[in-house]
Design a protein around this motif. Structure first.
Motif, PDB file in Angstrom:
ATOM      1  N   ARG A   1       0.917  -1.091   0.164  1.00 46.44           N
ATOM      2  CA  ARG A   1       0.010  -0.029  -0.089  1.00 46.44           C
ATOM      3  C   ARG A   1       0.908   1.192  -0.185  1.00 46.44           C
ATOM      4  N   GLU A   2       1.868   1.363   0.699  1.00 38.75           N
ATOM      5  CA  GLU A   2       2.662   2.484   0.868  1.00 38.75           C
ATOM      6  C   GLU A   2       3.713   2.603  -0.369  1.00 38.75           C
ATOM      7  N   GLN A   3       3.974   1.720  -1.026  1.00 36.32           N
ATOM      8  CA  GLN A   3       4.778   1.761  -2.271  1.00 36.32           C
ATOM      9  C   GLN A   3       3.653   2.313  -3.286  1.00 36.32           C
ATOM     10  N   GLN A   4       2.361   1.956  -3.173  1.00 38.87           N
ATOM     11  CA  GLN A   4       1.619   2.560  -4.163  1.00 38.87           C
ATOM     12  C   GLN A   4       1.378   4.010  -3.863  1.00 38.87           C
ATOM     13  N   ARG A   5       1.033   4.346  -2.646  1.00 38.69           N
ATOM     14  CA  ARG A   5       0.929   5.640  -2.266  1.00 38.69           C
ATOM     15  C   ARG A   5       2.143   6.460  -2.752  1.00 38.69           C
ATOM     16  N   VAL A   6       3.615   5.851  -2.828  1.00 43.39           N
ATOM     17  CA  VAL A   6       4.676   6.727  -3.308  1.00 43.39           C
ATOM     18  C   VAL A   6       4.390   6.713  -5.096  1.00 43.39           C
ATOM     19  N   LEU A   7       4.063   5.766  -5.478  1.00 40.30           N
ATOM     20  CA  LEU A   7       3.533   5.906  -6.872  1.00 40.30           C
ATOM     21  C   LEU A   7       2.519   6.949  -7.441  1.00 40.30           C
ATOM     22  N   ASP A   8       1.857   7.085  -6.327  1.00 35.53           N
ATOM     23  CA  ASP A   8       0.465   8.024  -6.633  1.00 35.53           C
ATOM     24  C   ASP A   8       0.791   9.311  -6.387  1.00 35.53           C
ATOM     25  N   SER A   9       2.029   9.569  -5.593  1.00 38.85           N
ATOM     26  CA  SER A   9       2.459  10.739  -5.270  1.00 38.85           C
ATOM     27  C   SER A   9       1.596  11.401  -3.933  1.00 38.85           C
TER      28      SER A   9
END
Length: 228
Positions: A53-61
């Motif tokens: 989830r947190e990696q995706q949040r990074v990808l989603d800015s």
């Protein structure tokens, strides 16, 4: 399908070459030996959901880039809290489980065999520090190991795959991305890399619409396909 002409192999690490759930599971058992198997599996899933989830949040800015070892520490804190453990030292030790991942049975010999044919490039979402620990613990052989930290992002961001293209000095179509995750291969494919799916129990299998260049049950099968 004919085998692609390639100059270097690019390998995903987590899940493809090392067994991530088993390593995390071992760390949780060390943290709380008395908890049952079903609870351990819940905590492994909690860890992996948080990191994903947190990696995706990074990808989603939605979040500033944070290296994987710090995400592992966050996950370890969540797991320790859920296990009823309140010991900062134990949490820090648990976080290192993300670097103590066992290789799959065919990994070490498979890499050695493939290294006789082509340069091998590791390309991992693990941070530089975590990747060093992973490589040492699992005995992974590389000619070059690249971390997504150098792109300050995570796969499947195209910037991460461009790291391998840049270091190889070759056009994307001369590189073969090897992974147990179809999402990883799709992203590499979109950038022009050739692709090879290797089946693993914890991977993301292809769907009917996927068209990868090679499919193999393990690294020995991949080596045979490539004439290594």
């Amino acid at each position: 399908m004919s085998e692609p002409e390639i100059d270097a192999l690019v390998f995903d690490v987590l899940g493809t070459l090392v067994d991530e759930p088993t390593g995390i599971r071992a760390g949780i058992r060390q943290l709380a030996p008395a908890i049952g198997d079903s609870k351990v599996e819940e905590l492994v899933a909690l860890w992996q959901r948080h990191v994903g989830r947190e990696q995706q949040r990074v990808l989603d800015s939605d979040r500033t880039y944070l290296a994987s070892d710090l995400l592992d520490l966050e996950a370890a804190r969540l797991v320790a809290e859920a296990a009823g453990v309140d010991d900062p030292g134990a949490v820090a030790e648990l976080a290192l489980s993300g670097r103590r991942l066992p290789p799959w049975p065919d990994t070490v010999a498979g890499l050695a065999r493939l290294a006789e044919r082509s340069p091998l490039i590791g390309l991992s979402n693990a941070s530089r520090t975590a990747l060093l620990g992973l490589n040492a613990h699992a005995g992974l052989r590389w000619h070059q190991a690249l971390s997504a930290e150098d792109a300050r992002s995570y796969k499947p961001d195209p910037a991460v795959y461009r790291l391998a293209v840049a270091v190889s000095g070759r056009p994307p179509e001369r590189l073969l991305m090897v992974a147990a995750h179809a999402w990883d291969l799709r992203a590499a494919q979109a950038l022009g890399l050739r692709t090879a799916y290797v089946a693993r129990p914890v991977g993301d299998p292809p769907v009917a619409s996927d068209r990868f260049d090679l499919y193999a049950d393990d690294l020995a099968g991949l080596a045979a396909r490539l004439g290594a």
